[in-house]
Design an enzyme around this catalytic site. Structure first.
Site, PDB file in Angstrom:
ATOM      1  N   ASP A  11       0.856  -1.179   0.000  1.00  0.00           N
ATOM      2  CA  ASP A  11       0.000   0.000   0.000  1.00  0.00           C
ATOM      3  C   ASP A  11       0.904   1.246   0.000  1.00  0.00           C
ATOM      4  OD1 ASP A  11      -2.140   1.690   0.009  1.00  0.00           O
ATOM      5  OD2 ASP A  11      -3.183   0.740   1.684  1.00  0.00           O
TER       6      ASP A  11
HETATM    7  C1  BGC Z   1      -4.992   3.322   0.384  1.00  0.00           C
HETATM    8  C2  BGC Z   1      -5.256   2.373  -0.752  1.00  0.00           C
HETATM    9  C3  BGC Z   1      -5.106   3.069  -2.080  1.00  0.00           C
HETATM   10  C4  BGC Z   1      -3.749   3.702  -2.158  1.00  0.00           C
HETATM   11  C5  BGC Z   1      -3.479   4.407  -3.480  1.00  0.00           C
HETATM   12  C6  BGC Z   1      -3.721   4.103   0.188  1.00  0.00           C
HETATM   13  O1  BGC Z   1      -3.588   5.124   1.128  1.00  0.00           O
HETATM   14  O2  BGC Z   1      -4.944   2.607   1.589  1.00  0.00           O
HETATM   15  O3  BGC Z   1      -6.540   1.830  -0.614  1.00  0.00           O
HETATM   16  O4  BGC Z   1      -5.325   2.172  -3.126  1.00  0.00           O
HETATM   17  O5  BGC Z   1      -3.623   4.647  -1.111  1.00  0.00           O
HETATM   18  O6  BGC Z   1      -4.219   5.531  -3.628  1.00  0.00           O
END
Ligand code: BGC
Length: 756
Positions: free
Chosen positions: A281
């Protein structure tokens, strides 16, 4: 017999075909890897953010020069065919000309927004959900994007967690069905088709079980609970073919998911056989420094070794793995594994054949946000609404009534689509006032007043307005706003109070400890109720709220979540009975925050409450509130009423190879045609492990015309009776089971049967 033989031969052929295709791909990728330098390899593991949407403090720099140097495997949040074409051209200037992958958080629609996922799940309509993902893929790929960080399949039993809005609620069976439907919708039949995109299941794993509902917080649970109650939706998404998966921010058994070898290798790859790639993530790799398991080089090496393949934004892989290789902290084989899995995905997407296959300016002109996508958005929005209360059939309204529409968001385009609507064009959204005007025409008078801000406190109001989604704060005092609204409402026959949360009060990093309608809005509602006029609460929310006072005091509650681009039109459709609400909750609504976690498939305990009214000493209950939620899982009313007959079983016992048909007659006893979600629950009455008081095992959504009835039949198979024991064996145990059918998880008809 002939048909079976045909199906068998056909699937054998398909299998051989995909085997041959994979062999061709593997050969191509293996020979490419042989040509790559270590720097080029690490470049493939590097995912950067393109600009528009960021969810962390780190933003990528020097993206262009890195692309040319072969130091980027993919970019996300860069949209439009012009921009992705330009970026792809830069990637192709690198020595080996390896195309980049372009991703985005396409969560509930792309340009045309659909209801937030929690709302989508309330439709209980798998075809509709699959179609929504299909349409999102159609739009996104027309705009240069072919990888989505969706579906989010984290089971959540804690409505304080803001990201409850992004998932499908508390139930593992419904969640698994939705997970599979979404993946099928995004990926279609062939990933290389121009209008299909690669899905990324997230957040692996258990992210929805954050302690206290506080985002990014620790999770800790037994394996038995994981296997039975939290892991199946991820598995269902992978079984449906999802080609990538995102590691979650949280820790599991004391090790962050990103570096958790048990999770990413033993379970995911060895036990489940996953063949795609794992992405961290957003800066999830670097955040392990704060988790306290080492410096950047150490955590990066741990992440790769555990099974993470691609590094989102943090660039730890790019900058430290070479050193770790020299120091023998990671192996060449581990790096090559990650490179291979990412290149496989690029191959499957058809990028080596045509790196510009998703850069079609003409498609962008015609396939994004058109009459068809808007009509679908409106339809799906109406199906997501959940009618929580409707005293004296105050709804549907009729056009001869004079209405007063009151609330902070009645004219606010920015807050209609809800959280994670990064690719929407906000001005496209239809507000409640616009929807009502469209429905009623110019001639009918509609009274309106703001009545309240989202929060009285300007600081809280600003917190509720992230990403530039302003709440349109009115600087008059609470009293002035309220006074004006009451004065206006006094001239109406019925009051429509549109209250609740703003879009960004749920979603990432939007946890709340008190999940009610903010006090100033509730004060407004109290004043409106005092007028003695019927009050319809149109509830905007991204999570279950505590509505105990509202349920006692207002006439009707229509929960409309954040319904997407066509929100206003869809709400008007429901308020005026053009459509009959049919949504059912996928998450329980608690009576107060102290009940959390409250979920329908809980255990019985050794001292269960008897179910009779009142507190019971030395039983598992509270002094000050009952155990039951205010609105249970599966609940939702309709403008019509349904009556359930008794359950019928075609036999009362089955062997392991048999099945039982369970059926019930459902009659539409009201005066509207309506759709009903008929739900089948099963209880395993005696097990080696203790078993939940009920578990959803099937459901059917049926349209029943007024005055008519229909028989809904389910088949109970051995698989419906299985669970994971302490030893993690997946078995069904002989003995007595209870089948329950109803229109929600609470009001059910029961019958017993035996597994022999
Ligand atoms: C979130 C994800 C997301 C990623 C990219 C993160 O902060 O937890 O769900 O896909 O950012 O935007």
């Amino acid at each position: 017999m002939k048909k079976i033989a045909f199906v068998f031969v056909f699937s054998l052929l398909l299998h051989n075909l995909s085997f041959a295709q994979n062999a061709k791909r593997d050969q191509f990728v293996a020979s490419l890897i042989k040509k790559m330098t270590i720097d080029e390899k690490l470049g493939q593991l590097n995912l950067l953010v393109g600009g528009e949407a960021t969810t962390g403090s780190v933003v990528s720099s020097n993206v262009e020069s890195k692309l040319k140097a072969g130091k980027v495997g993919g970019i996300f949040s860069l949209s439009s065919p012009e921009k992705t074409r330009k970026a792809q051209e830069l990637a192709l200037q690198s020595r080996l000309k390896i195309p980049a992958i372009f991703g985005m958080d396409v969560i509930h629609g792309y340009r045309t927004m659909f209801p937030i996922p929690l709302g989508m799940s309330a439709t209980w309509d798998m075809d509709l959900i699959e179609k929504s993902a299909r349409m999102a893929a159609q739009e996104a790929t027309a705009d240069g994007i072919f990888w989505t960080f969706s579906p989010m399949v984290d089971i959540c039993r804690d409505p304080r967690w803001g990201r409850a809005s992004e998932g499908s609620g508390e139930d593992v069976f419904l969640g698994s069905k939705i997970a599979a439907a979404m993946v099928k919708g995004y990926q279609g039949k062939n990933l290389a088709d121009k209008n299909t995109m690669l899905a990324c299941v997230k957040h692996f794993a258990l992210y929805g079980a954050a302690e206290g509902g506080r985002d990014y917080n620790t999770t800790d649970m037994s394996r038995v609970r994981m296997y039975n109650e939290y892991l199946p939706p991820y598995k269902a998404a992978l079984d449906a073919g999802a080609g990538s998966i995102m590691a979650s921010f949280n820790e599991i058994d004391g090790i962050p998911a990103t570096a958790n070898k048990w999770l990413l290798t033993d379970l995911l790859r060895k036990e489940w056989g996953f063949k795609g790639f794992v992405v961290t993530d957003y800066t999830g790799n670097n955040e392990m420094i704060d988790h306290g398991i080492g410096d950047l080089q150490t955590v990066t090496a741990k992440a790769l070794r555990a099974g993470s393949d691609m590094d989102m934004v943090g660039e730890g892989f790019l900058n430290t793995l070479k050193k770790s290789l020299v120091e023998e902290k990671v192996t060449q084989a581990e790096i090559d594994r990650a490179v291979r899995l990412i290149l496989n995905a690029k191959y499957d997407l058809g990028l080596f054949e045509d790196p510009f296959r998703y850069c079609d300016e003409n498609r962008a002109k015609t396939e994004i946000y058109n009459d068809e996508t808007r009509a679908f958005s409106r339809e799906v929005a109406t199906k997501s609404f959940v009618l929580l209360k409707n005293k004296n059939n105050v709804l549907p309204l009729n056009t001869s009534q004079k209405i007063a529409v009151v609330g902070p968001l009645i004219n606010n385009k920015e807050n209609m689509a809800g959280t994670w609507s990064v690719s929407e064009t906000r001005t496209n959204s239809i507000t409640l006032m616009e929807g009502l005007r469209n429905a009623l025409g110019e001639k009918i008078e509609i009274l309106q007043a703001r009545g309240a801000n989202i929060y009285s406190d300007p600081v809280m109001d600003a917190n509720a307005a992230m990403f530039g989604k302003t709440t349109g704060r009115d600087n008059r005092s609470d009293e002035e706003l309220l006074f004006e609204a009451v004065r206006v409402a006094k001239d109406a026959d019925v009051i429509v109070a549109a209250l609740g949360e703003s879009a960004e009060m749920s979603g990432e990093s939007s946890s709340r400890s008190q999940i009610d309608i903010p006090e100033n809005q509730r004060n407004l509602l109290k004043a409106l109720v005092k007028t003695g006029k019927p009050v319809v609460l149109v509830l905007f929310t991204g999570r279950p709220l505590v509505l105990t006072w509202e349920n006692e005091n207002v006439d009707a509650i229509l929960n409309v979540w954040f319904a997407g681009t066509e929100a206003g039109n869809a709400i008007a459709d429901a308020l005026y009975g053009k459509v009959n609400p049919s949504g059912k909750l996928s998450m329980s609504f608690p009576r107060n925050e102290g009940q959390i976690p409250v979920y329908y498939n809980h255990k019985n305990t050794g001292r269960p409450h008897s179910g009779k009214p009142g507190y019971e000493k030395f039983r598992s209950n509270y002094l000050d509130v009952t155990n039951e939620p205010l609105f249970p899982f599966g609940y939702g009313l309709s403008y019509t009423t349904f009556e359930y007959g008794d359950i019928k079983l075609d036999k009362t016992s089955m062997t392991e190879s048999q099945q039982i048909k369970v059926s019930v007659e459902v009659k539409n006893t009201g005066s509207y045609d309506g759709e009903e979600v008929v739900q089948l629950y099963i209880r395993d009455k005696v097990g080696t492990n203790t078993r939940p008081v009920k578990e959803l095992k099937d459901f059917k959504k049926v349209l029943i015309k007024k005055g008519e009835s229909t028989t809904v039949e389910f088949t109970v198979r051995l698989d419906n009776l299985k669970y994971y024991t302490n030893e993690l064996q997946y078995i069904a145990e002989k003995g007595v089971f209870e089948a329950m059918i109803g229109g929600d998880s609470d009001k059910v008809k029961k019958a017993e049967f035996v597994l022999k």
